[in-house]
Design an enzyme around this catalytic site. Sequence first.
Site, mmCIF file in Angstrom:
data_model
loop_
_atom_site.group_PDB
_atom_site.id
_atom_site.type_symbol
_atom_site.label_atom_id
_atom_site.label_comp_id
_atom_site.label_asym_id
_atom_site.label_seq_id
_atom_site.Cartn_x
_atom_site.Cartn_y
_atom_site.Cartn_z
ATOM 1 N N TYR A 115 71.158 155.750 92.230
ATOM 2 C CA TYR A 115 72.228 155.849 91.254
ATOM 3 C C TYR A 115 72.532 157.323 91.023
ATOM 4 O O TYR A 115 71.630 158.131 90.797
ATOM 5 C CB TYR A 115 71.809 155.187 89.943
ATOM 6 C CG TYR A 115 72.868 155.307 88.871
ATOM 7 C CD1 TYR A 115 73.888 154.376 88.786
ATOM 8 C CD2 TYR A 115 72.859 156.357 87.975
ATOM 9 C CE1 TYR A 115 74.870 154.478 87.819
ATOM 10 C CE2 TYR A 115 73.832 156.477 86.998
ATOM 11 C CZ TYR A 115 74.840 155.536 86.924
ATOM 12 O OH TYR A 115 75.820 155.658 85.971
ATOM 13 N N TRP A 117 76.135 160.420 91.263
ATOM 14 C CA TRP A 117 77.497 160.670 91.749
ATOM 15 C C TRP A 117 77.532 161.194 93.171
ATOM 16 O O TRP A 117 78.522 161.036 93.865
ATOM 17 C CB TRP A 117 78.196 161.649 90.801
ATOM 18 C CG TRP A 117 78.667 160.991 89.549
ATOM 19 C CD1 TRP A 117 77.911 160.328 88.636
ATOM 20 C CD2 TRP A 117 80.003 160.936 89.066
ATOM 21 N NE1 TRP A 117 78.698 159.863 87.608
ATOM 22 C CE2 TRP A 117 79.984 160.233 87.842
ATOM 23 C CE3 TRP A 117 81.214 161.424 89.532
ATOM 24 C CZ2 TRP A 117 81.132 160.001 87.096
ATOM 25 C CZ3 TRP A 117 82.364 161.210 88.789
ATOM 26 C CH2 TRP A 117 82.318 160.493 87.579
#
Length: 768
Positions: A115, A117
Amino acid sequence: MPDQPLPAGPQPHSAHWGAFSAQWDGKQLAVTPHPADPAPSPILGNFTDTLRHKARILRPAVRRGWLERGPGPTNRRGREDFVAPPWDEVLDRLAAELTRVKAQHGPQAVYGGSYGWSSAGRFHHAQSQIHRFMNVALGGYVRSVNSYSAGASQVILPHVMGSLETLFRRNVTWAQIEQHTDIILCFGGMALKNSMIASGGVSRHLEPDAIRRARARGTQFVLVGPIRDDLPPQAEAEWLPAAVGTDVALMLALCHTLAVEGLHDTGFLATHTTGYAVFERYLMGQDDGQAKDAAWAASLCGIPAETITGLARRLAAGRSLITVAHGLQRAEFGEQPIWASAVLAAMLGQIGLPGGGYSYALGAMGHYGRQVNAVPIPTMPQGTNGVRDFIPVARIADMLLNPGAPFEYNGQHLTYPEIKLVYWAGGNPFHHHQDLNRLREAFARVDTLVVQDNAWTASARHADIVLPATMTLERDDIGAAATDPLLVAMRAAAPPAGEARDDFAIFAGLAARMGVEHAFTEGRDAAQWLRHLYRRTQDALAARGLEAPDFATFWAHGEITLPSEPDDGGPLRAFRTDPAAHPLQTPSGRIEIASEAVAGFGYADCPGHPAWLPSTEQPDARHPLRLIANQPATRLHSQLDFGAYSQSGKRAGREVVRLHPEDAAQRGIAEGDVVRIFNDRGACLAAVCLSDAMAPGVIHLPTGAWYDPEPDPGAQPLCRHGNPNVLTRDLGTSRLAQGSCGQTTVAQVARYESTPPPVGAHMPPAGA
């Protein structure tokens, strides 16, 4: 290996915070924002000195204890030194460990974390790469659902208003606001530091000028929240510093005023909603004896009753828009402000009107308030996950600490799987997660923790196997977002640092060792994959009769502009016009003010209609202050925390906490002091900035400072750098969504009387 030849001239590129060009001279990176961007993000400044920073991972590394004693649970993660075997040996060992875990425990014993960006590039997207690899090599993995940013809203909103796409991507735009909106009520604000960022990239930052133009036309901005600068100066906002965690009380009181003064749109409620009668009984106190009126709310939130009633009348008098920041639902019972604000907008009857109604999270990211692209963007296919087990993303520590334990999620009765191996690529759970001392304990339970990244984050320091990945500027890719029309040729500006490899190359090497190389690569190298992925967009342009340049032309030019869908209000506009012909994706096809489905789950912490549920954690004599741990202004989450712009916001390398001058004076704290912030879960150090933009009794310490515990410290080490997640609670928002509660907590602050220890967050660990 020695650096490769430098590319000639500035190279087009993109990041989650903007399109730009970059030129590398072997030491520094010159960054130039895209000329069409009216308000470039200063976060681009983090790239200038990071390519060869000491924090970079330059070669594979293995924790000494894992190498010498093999896989198994241990509390030595994050405390032992590393050794640096060659790539082939590390890949051989990792492939063998993946094969062992699959053979002995099955793919359901592997958690594909990742998890985060990662990169704005659509091919070198770490989550897509690792999930594709696990699906191919293992047959699947335990996955996560939802996000830390919007975990509660992503579950409750489909029950209330249907498709999230309806609210997030096809709703109110900034262009509509400039033309139509009379008043915007912003719960939690719309800080520009948030809207300057969008996953996949944002080429034109529209928000500053749009807010300025709307205000010049006469739009009123009303901010509800403890931090005055959560709306920018050009909004000239009216500030209502409601007590932290009391937004739902204020929302209910606004609803109550609308109802008792006949200002609610009964026609809209009758034709476009369901469940209002159930909610109204609660609102009027018919069942519990407490009317949720302005006087009741004033005693909770600290906003005068006459201000509340006056605000309700103003909302009903013109074109009004209700917005709610992500931060409100990152708290215990975080589903409630999202639901209550939607009901407030429904009572005003303006949902679906241009510039009016409800736009959840407008300003929370650069995606929102824009038109969507009319053609698809390139994306990397991930394959099929054969494992059914999953967790809400913020429940990772619960899973690792309680294998086999039952948990509730959105009406489902589930069980935590037993995880033996965690593989993380392109993310940093020691940034996103709460109660980091508990997270350390959780990661001590697995056999093997693998981290694949470009820098020595706290997650990498706690790993058993660390694989050095390239940074985005060290590889070719395609930058794209579904809400931004610019498709960017992300050309490499510099050769890889040290022995770093692309994620694709790392996974291809592992796939070859596990006998599935062709299934993973499909016979393509990275350059061939870029051409393959681009073809989807090219074909879609051609199908519309639009100019569809081939890949070579696109790559040479550096960018192309994609067409946008019309700004027509999307499904909500159609629903408003004809709800029978265009129903919402809810059981009733309408806005569900009360939900029979949610009521049927029987959750006391999330009943069948919006309700006032005060947090179970309240300030007391030991911890009298409310801590706000929101997103930082100088970086995206924890990305490039070691970069120049991020460092410019620190003091002597330490994160900055903001205090109201009155709170500081009571504690003998002065501007620039180093303070210890603490509660029963942990403690951290930070440098002080005094600010009257803070409501008294509230302190502000943004997230993203890399976790930097004292060496070999015991159960609750002091974080020397200023990571607030040593303080925040690790519990779910409710049994419905199990979202993160990381936005707020309680704490005390005291001046640090000893010589502050040096910050070591960005130094490589021993042996690396």
